[in-house]
Design a protein around this motif. Structure first.
Motif, PDB file in Angstrom:
ATOM      1  N   VAL A 107       0.939  -1.139   0.038  1.00  0.00           N
ATOM      2  CA  VAL A 107      -0.032   0.053   0.017  1.00  0.00           C
ATOM      3  C   VAL A 107       1.002   1.199  -0.148  1.00  0.00           C
ATOM      4  N   VAL A 108       0.956   1.894  -1.077  1.00  0.00           N
ATOM      5  CA  VAL A 108       1.780   3.260  -1.312  1.00  0.00           C
ATOM      6  C   VAL A 108       0.978   4.329  -1.240  1.00  0.00           C
ATOM      7  N   ASN A 129       9.452  11.702  -5.122  1.00  0.00           N
ATOM      8  CA  ASN A 129      10.074  10.500  -4.928  1.00  0.00           C
ATOM      9  C   ASN A 129       9.371   9.329  -5.347  1.00  0.00           C
ATOM     10  N   ALA A 130       8.033   9.550  -5.663  1.00  0.00           N
ATOM     11  CA  ALA A 130       7.208   8.368  -5.659  1.00  0.00           C
ATOM     12  C   ALA A 130       7.950   7.206  -6.690  1.00  0.00           C
ATOM     13  N   LEU A 131       8.463   7.847  -7.768  1.00  0.00           N
ATOM     14  CA  LEU A 131       8.759   6.915  -8.944  1.00  0.00           C
ATOM     15  C   LEU A 131      10.136   6.023  -8.319  1.00  0.00           C
ATOM     16  N   LYS A 132      10.813   6.720  -7.856  1.00  0.00           N
ATOM     17  CA  LYS A 132      12.202   5.929  -7.007  1.00  0.00           C
ATOM     18  C   LYS A 132      11.878   5.017  -5.956  1.00  0.00           C
ATOM     19  N   ILE A 133      10.787   5.439  -5.265  1.00  0.00           N
ATOM     20  CA  ILE A 133      10.344   4.226  -4.132  1.00  0.00           C
ATOM     21  C   ILE A 133       9.657   3.184  -4.800  1.00  0.00           C
ATOM     22  N   VAL A 134       8.611   3.586  -5.557  1.00  0.00           N
ATOM     23  CA  VAL A 134       7.728   2.375  -6.087  1.00  0.00           C
ATOM     24  C   VAL A 134       8.701   1.408  -6.941  1.00  0.00           C
ATOM     25  N   ARG A 135       9.911   2.075  -7.668  1.00  0.00           N
ATOM     26  CA  ARG A 135      10.581   0.958  -8.266  1.00  0.00           C
ATOM     27  C   ARG A 135      11.446   0.174  -7.404  1.00  0.00           C
ATOM     28  N   ALA A 136      11.884   1.024  -6.167  1.00  0.00           N
ATOM     29  CA  ALA A 136      12.751   0.099  -5.124  1.00  0.00           C
ATOM     30  C   ALA A 136      12.023  -0.889  -4.385  1.00  0.00           C
ATOM     31  N   PRO A 146      -3.972   8.208  -1.962  1.00  0.00           N
ATOM     32  CA  PRO A 146      -5.232   8.561  -2.659  1.00  0.00           C
ATOM     33  C   PRO A 146      -5.394   8.956  -3.849  1.00  0.00           C
ATOM     34  N   ASP A 147      -4.040   9.549  -4.478  1.00  0.00           N
ATOM     35  CA  ASP A 147      -4.428  10.137  -5.887  1.00  0.00           C
ATOM     36  C   ASP A 147      -4.425   9.293  -7.039  1.00  0.00           C
ATOM     37  N   GLU A 148      -5.565   9.067  -7.711  1.00  0.00           N
ATOM     38  CA  GLU A 148      -5.252   8.168  -8.881  1.00  0.00           C
ATOM     39  C   GLU A 148      -4.522   8.976  -9.969  1.00  0.00           C
ATOM     40  N   ASN A 149      -4.403  10.430 -10.256  1.00  0.00           N
ATOM     41  CA  ASN A 149      -3.685  10.829 -11.352  1.00  0.00           C
ATOM     42  C   ASN A 149      -2.137  10.491 -11.068  1.00  0.00           C
ATOM     43  N   LEU A 150      -1.799  10.832  -9.917  1.00  0.00           N
ATOM     44  CA  LEU A 150      -0.382  10.536  -9.577  1.00  0.00           C
ATOM     45  C   LEU A 150      -0.086   8.976  -9.786  1.00  0.00           C
ATOM     46  N   GLY A 151      -1.002   8.188  -9.404  1.00  0.00           N
ATOM     47  CA  GLY A 151      -0.875   6.759  -9.314  1.00  0.00           C
ATOM     48  C   GLY A 151      -0.594   6.328 -10.871  1.00  0.00           C
ATOM     49  N   ARG A 152      -1.604   6.849 -11.625  1.00  0.00           N
ATOM     50  CA  ARG A 152      -1.353   6.401 -13.237  1.00  0.00           C
ATOM     51  C   ARG A 152      -0.143   6.662 -13.778  1.00  0.00           C
ATOM     52  N   TYR A 153       0.279   8.103 -13.305  1.00  0.00           N
ATOM     53  CA  TYR A 153       1.646   8.410 -13.930  1.00  0.00           C
ATOM     54  C   TYR A 153       2.680   7.528 -13.681  1.00  0.00           C
ATOM     55  N   ILE A 154       2.703   7.136 -12.396  1.00  0.00           N
ATOM     56  CA  ILE A 154       3.961   6.478 -11.775  1.00  0.00           C
ATOM     57  C   ILE A 154       3.819   4.998 -12.550  1.00  0.00           C
ATOM     58  N   ALA A 155       2.542   4.654 -12.641  1.00  0.00           N
ATOM     59  CA  ALA A 155       2.121   3.168 -13.287  1.00  0.00           C
ATOM     60  C   ALA A 155       2.727   3.377 -14.618  1.00  0.00           C
ATOM     61  N   PHE A 165      -5.631   1.011  -8.233  1.00  0.00           N
ATOM     62  CA  PHE A 165      -5.953   2.716  -8.052  1.00  0.00           C
ATOM     63  C   PHE A 165      -7.305   2.892  -7.399  1.00  0.00           C
ATOM     64  N   ASN A 166      -7.052   4.208  -6.781  1.00  0.00           N
ATOM     65  CA  ASN A 166      -8.092   4.812  -5.946  1.00  0.00           C
ATOM     66  C   ASN A 166      -8.670   6.048  -6.483  1.00  0.00           C
ATOM     67  N   ASP A 167      -9.928   6.429  -6.476  1.00  0.00           N
ATOM     68  CA  ASP A 167     -10.299   7.483  -7.208  1.00  0.00           C
ATOM     69  C   ASP A 167     -10.171   8.889  -6.474  1.00  0.00           C
ATOM     70  N   GLY A 168      -9.239   8.922  -5.613  1.00  0.00           N
ATOM     71  CA  GLY A 168      -8.780  10.403  -5.215  1.00  0.00           C
ATOM     72  C   GLY A 168      -8.541  11.185  -6.276  1.00  0.00           C
ATOM     73  N   PHE A 169      -8.667  12.595  -5.945  1.00  0.00           N
ATOM     74  CA  PHE A 169      -8.090  13.577  -6.784  1.00  0.00           C
ATOM     75  C   PHE A 169      -7.896  14.985  -6.156  1.00  0.00           C
ATOM     76  N   CYS A 170      -7.281  15.754  -6.744  1.00  0.00           N
ATOM     77  CA  CYS A 170      -7.002  17.187  -6.310  1.00  0.00           C
ATOM     78  C   CYS A 170      -7.850  18.267  -7.165  1.00  0.00           C
ATOM     79  N   HIS A 171      -8.835  19.070  -6.564  1.00  0.00           N
ATOM     80  CA  HIS A 171      -9.842  19.689  -7.400  1.00  0.00           C
ATOM     81  C   HIS A 171      -8.953  20.701  -8.002  1.00  0.00           C
ATOM     82  N   VAL A 172      -7.758  21.275  -7.556  1.00  0.00           N
ATOM     83  CA  VAL A 172      -7.133  22.215  -8.033  1.00  0.00           C
ATOM     84  C   VAL A 172      -6.205  21.936  -9.495  1.00  0.00           C
ATOM     85  N   HIS A 173      -5.679  20.810  -9.457  1.00  0.00           N
ATOM     86  CA  HIS A 173      -4.957  20.409 -10.417  1.00  0.00           C
ATOM     87  C   HIS A 173      -5.922  19.710 -11.508  1.00  0.00           C
TER      88      HIS A 173
END
Ligand code: 13P
Ligand code: SF4
Length: 302
Positions: A107-108, A129-136, A146-155, A165-173
């Protein structure tokens, strides 16, 4: 120096306090802070400062992380209502269900999350650091909250792993629209497009650079380009302009504004220093559990 800045300086001495601020808070707060930075830098810094009190100019999850890592310190939030809605957009029951279903899952947890969500996670990450950590991680299967967009980008960058994925999001971005980005590019064809990974995938596809707030500032500062279209919260403009007075920065609409970050004002900073109000207090069992994924993040991100 204005009177309020002088008062804050004197109170800091008196109370042995340090002021940390995120790049999204109001310019006048960034100006008076001792340190400004992205979420990762500020979390790490909170473990290094020597002062007894940290005034955290940011949203709740940032102050909570500082407290989780430093229980012996007093952490004060200038506005107790400054909260990140995305931090609540995941569910402990769902985490338990996913863990039951997939024994091998990691669970990241993006740091933009409540202490309770962290307490049920294996490791925290920030956008830098998400990319580095998920790879490690040894795990092949990742539940990204909780963020789906960051999750999909890293994936998309780690195709060898399987993501849930989880369906969280930032309303600003997510309010940054493709139409507006295209218009901005047409108006300024020479400009580089710098995007925070909380934006939708269709916006990331338009980017010359994708990264955290610090990453965006560093990229623009190192670049030979003179114009930049900024796809993140507009608070970053303060530091961008400080570091690059000869360069031009453009937004892509009027909604790149985090109302929670903007709740912090110099008056509120002075008030908490004076009164000790809005102290971050966490239930101890939860704090201890939430510390593990944060410490793991600090170790893996090194
Ligand atoms: P950074 O970690 O890039 O500073 O982002 C924090 C945040 O809240 C983005 O919306
Ligand atoms: Fe949360 Fe978005 Fe504000 Fe960042 S910009 S603190 S993710 S609401």
């Amino acid at each position: 120096m204005s009177q309020i800045v002088e008062e804050i300086r004197a109170l800091k001495e008196q109370k042995d306090a340090v002021i940390l601020a995120h790049y999204y808070v109001n310019d006048e707060v960034q100006e008076l802070a001792d340190y400004i930075g992205d979420s990762y830098y500020l979390a790490k810094l909170a473990t290094e400062v020597t002062q007894k009190t940290i005034v955290f100019c940011g949203v709740s999850f940032m102050g909570e992380s500082a407290k989780i890592l430093n229980p012996e310190k007093t952490v004060l939030m200038p506005d107790a209502a400054a909260d990140c809605p995305m931090a609540h957009m995941a569910d402990v029951d769902k985490i338990k269900k996913v863990k039951e279903e997939y024994e091998d899952v990691a669970v990241v947890c993006y740091v933009n999350s409540t202490a309770e969500l962290k307490a049920h996670s294996d490791v925290c990450v920030t956008s830098s650091n998400a990319l580095k950590i998920v790879r490690a991680l040894p795990n092949k299967r990742i539940y990204f909250i909780p963020d789906e967009n960051l999750g999909r980008y890293i994936a998309s960058k780690v195709p060898e792993k399987e993501f849930i994925f989880n369906d969280g999001f930032c309303h600003v971005h997510t309010s940054i629209s493709l139409e507006n980005v295209k218009k901005a590019k047409e108006a300024k064809p020479e400009a580089k497009v710098l995007v925070h990974p909380e934006c939708k995938l269709e916006i990331l596809k338009e980017a010359d650079y994708i990264g955290s707030t610090s990453g965006i500032i560093d990229y623009a500062t190192a670049s030979d380009a003179k114009e930049f279209i900024i796809c993140t919260e507009m608070g970053v403009l303060y530091e961008l302009q400080q570091k690059n007075p000869d360069k031009k920065f453009y937004s892509v609409g009027h909604r790149q504004y985090c109302p929670n970050m903007k709740k912090i004002s110099p008056e509120k900073v002075r008030n908490v220093l004076m009164t000790g109000e809005n102290e971050v207090v966490l239930e101890e069992t939860m704090r201890v559990r939430a510390k593990e994924p944060l410490v793991r993040m600090l170790q893996l991100a090194r």
